[in-house]
Design an enzyme around this catalytic site. Structure first.
Site, PDB file in Angstrom:
ATOM      1  N   GLU A 143       0.809  -1.127   0.013  1.00 13.40           N
ATOM      2  CA  GLU A 143      -0.070  -0.036   0.175  1.00 13.40           C
ATOM      3  C   GLU A 143       0.844   1.211  -0.014  1.00 13.40           C
ATOM      4  O   GLU A 143       1.968   1.285   0.273  1.00 13.40           O
ATOM      5  CB  GLU A 143      -0.852   0.056   1.271  1.00 13.40           C
ATOM      6  CG  GLU A 143      -0.201   0.138   2.504  1.00 13.40           C
ATOM      7  CD  GLU A 143      -1.002   1.137   3.661  1.00 13.40           C
ATOM      8  OE1 GLU A 143      -1.300   2.109   3.185  1.00 13.40           O
ATOM      9  OE2 GLU A 143      -0.774   0.676   4.556  1.00 13.40           O
TER      10      GLU A 143
ATOM     11  N   ALA B 272     -12.953   2.013   6.786  1.00 11.86           N
ATOM     12  CA  ALA B 272     -13.367   1.302   5.489  1.00 11.86           C
ATOM     13  C   ALA B 272     -12.636   0.050   5.483  1.00 11.86           C
ATOM     14  O   ALA B 272     -13.033  -0.763   4.460  1.00 11.86           O
ATOM     15  CB  ALA B 272     -13.575   2.140   4.355  1.00 11.86           C
TER      16      ALA B 272
ATOM     17  N   LYS C  32      -3.990  -1.128  14.271  1.00 15.32           N
ATOM     18  CA  LYS C  32      -3.190   0.091  14.790  1.00 15.32           C
ATOM     19  C   LYS C  32      -3.580   0.348  16.210  1.00 15.32           C
ATOM     20  O   LYS C  32      -4.614   0.307  16.442  1.00 15.32           O
ATOM     21  CB  LYS C  32      -3.211   1.329  13.999  1.00 15.32           C
ATOM     22  CG  LYS C  32      -2.390   1.479  12.676  1.00 15.32           C
ATOM     23  CD  LYS C  32      -2.381   2.808  12.162  1.00 15.32           C
ATOM     24  CE  LYS C  32      -3.770   2.743  11.228  1.00 15.32           C
ATOM     25  NZ  LYS C  32      -3.434   1.980   9.849  1.00 15.32           N
TER      26      LYS C  32
HETATM   27  N1  PSU Z   1      -0.294   1.056   8.609  1.00 13.12           N
HETATM   28  C1  PSU Z   1       0.830   1.862   8.628  1.00 13.12           C
HETATM   29  N2  PSU Z   1       0.723   3.258   8.418  1.00 13.12           N
HETATM   30  C2  PSU Z   1      -0.269   3.851   8.007  1.00 13.12           C
HETATM   31  C3  PSU Z   1      -1.577   2.763   7.591  1.00 13.12           C
HETATM   32  C4  PSU Z   1      -1.263   1.618   7.861  1.00 13.12           C
HETATM   33  O1  PSU Z   1       1.995   1.245   9.661  1.00 13.12           O
HETATM   34  O2  PSU Z   1      -0.509   4.908   7.581  1.00 13.12           O
HETATM   35  C5  PSU Z   1      -2.763   3.222   6.566  1.00 13.12           C
HETATM   36  C6  PSU Z   1      -3.229   2.242   6.111  1.00 13.12           C
HETATM   37  O3  PSU Z   1      -3.424   2.776   4.764  1.00 13.12           O
HETATM   38  C7  PSU Z   1      -4.799   2.071   6.541  1.00 13.12           C
HETATM   39  C8  PSU Z   1      -5.084   3.484   6.934  1.00 13.12           C
HETATM   40  O4  PSU Z   1      -5.693   1.534   5.772  1.00 13.12           O
HETATM   41  O5  PSU Z   1      -3.855   3.903   7.335  1.00 13.12           O
HETATM   42  C9  PSU Z   1      -6.180   3.457   7.732  1.00 13.12           C
HETATM   43  O6  PSU Z   1      -6.821   4.890   7.748  1.00 13.12           O
HETATM   44  P1  PSU Z   1      -8.269   5.134   8.271  1.00 13.12           P
HETATM   45  O7  PSU Z   1      -7.962   4.747  10.031  1.00 13.12           O
HETATM   46  O8  PSU Z   1      -8.456   6.636   8.104  1.00 13.12           O
HETATM   47  O9  PSU Z   1      -9.266   3.840   7.661  1.00 13.12           O
END
Ligand code: PSU
Ligand code: MN
Length: 302
Positions: A23, A139, A157
């Site tokens: 990603e 999402a 996370k």
């Molecule tokens: N993993 C990491 N750092 C990140 C992310 C994942 O180590 O920045 C990103 C991923 O792309 C994940 C996103 O899909 O954070 C989630 O964001 P949100 O909580 O706005 O859905």
């Protein structure tokens, strides 16, 4: 076809060689500049060293890219105003010619469309703390409930409500296994404090689960392989708890909402742990990318 595949990825796909999707939100919005570009390149090289082909995913000028050239990766890492695209944003970005990094949900969607089955990231999105007030759930979860892809991650996370996220994954029917552990990993931490019901011990075993998913049919859901950061490289749990509490306070105080919440919290942790959270994040991602490449090899029968 709306997708643009890099030459390297196109050749690997047509020869049935192992490919790993990566990603780009972690590069554009999850890691500080200028380290992020170096890390993006390093992750791609790690996949190659393991004998697979990296396919970093992003949308540039409205074209979804599966595999980036050197210049394209530089744009993702350094371009001002590069957006954060979740899967719902993809049609909007394509039609308006926008450029953006893809989250887990958008990357999984595009990778599956391209026929790629294995994907590596750091930590998944999930249910945020204070969900009862904000209804903020990534999402990532809903998309993984209806996309047949294997995601190697260090859990979700740790800024999130981890037990609520585990419950949602169960409700949504997403298969979850610990990799060589019975504890659900905690992103920056080796152990989130919660157990995981299944444990897998090698890439061949993961590939066997993937074949079983296909044989059983039904809902086209994902498989999460939760791979912990090695305990020696984790963030100190006491420091993590203290700085995370401050980060959540600052987030509420500054009124940060929506897509900005996750980058805000991760950035706060980097600044207030003197980079220790960044080192743990990188150690987790590196381990995930390496494991994903090995799973892709097993899946390709190499
Ligand atoms: N993993 C990491 N750092 C990140 C992310 C994942 O180590 O920045 C990103 C991923 O792309 C994940 C996103 O899909 O954070 C989630 O964001 P949100 O909580 O706005 O859905
Ligand atoms: Mn959100």
């Amino acid at each position: 076809m709306v997708l643009v595949m890099s030459e390297e990825v196109r050749e690997a796909m047509s020869a049935g060689r192992p490919v790993v999707a990566l990603e780009s939100t972690i590069i554009a919005h999850g890691l500080p500049r200028p380290d992020n570009l170096r890390v993006g390149r390093e992750l791609e090289d790690t996949v190659r060293r393991e004998g697979a082909v990296p396919a970093t995913v992003a949308v540039l000028d409205g074209r979804p890219r599966i595999g980036l050239t050197k210049d394209e990766l530089e744009r993702v890492a350094g371009e001002d105003g590069i957006r954060k695209l979740s899967h719902r944003d993809l049609p909007l970005a394509v039609a308006t010619g926008a450029s953006g990094a893809t989250t887990v949900s958008a990357t999984a969607r595009l990778a599956a469309l391209a026929g790629i089955r294995v994907f590596a990231t750091g930590g998944l999105g999930g249910v945020h703390r204070q969900w009862t007030l904000t209804q903020d759930e990534s999402a990532d979860l809903g998309l993984l409930a209806r996309t047949r892809i294997t995601v190697v991650c260090a859990g979700v996370k740790s800024v999130l409500d981890v037990p609520a996220t585990l419950e949602r994954l169960e409700t949504l029917g997403v298969s979850v296994a610990g990799y060589r552990t019975n504890r659900f990993p905690g992103f920056y931490l080796s152990d989130s404090g919660f157990p995981v019901d299944w444990r897998l011990d090698g890439p061949e075993q993961v590939a066997a689960v993937m074949r079983a998913q296909d044989a059983l049919g039904g809902q086209e859901s994902a498989l999460l392989v939760a791979n912990p950061v090695p305990p020696k490289q984790q963030l100190d749990p006491g420091l993590h708890a203290r700085v995370l509490a401050e980060a959540l306070d600052a987030c509420a105080r500054e009124g940060v909402t929506g897509q900005a919440v996750t980058p805000f919290l991760l950035g706060y942790l980097v600044r207030h742990t003197e980079g220790a959270s960044l080192r743990a994040n990188l150690a987790a991602v590196r381990g995930n990318v390496r494991l994903a490449a090995r799973i892709a090899l097993a899946w390709a029968g190499k």
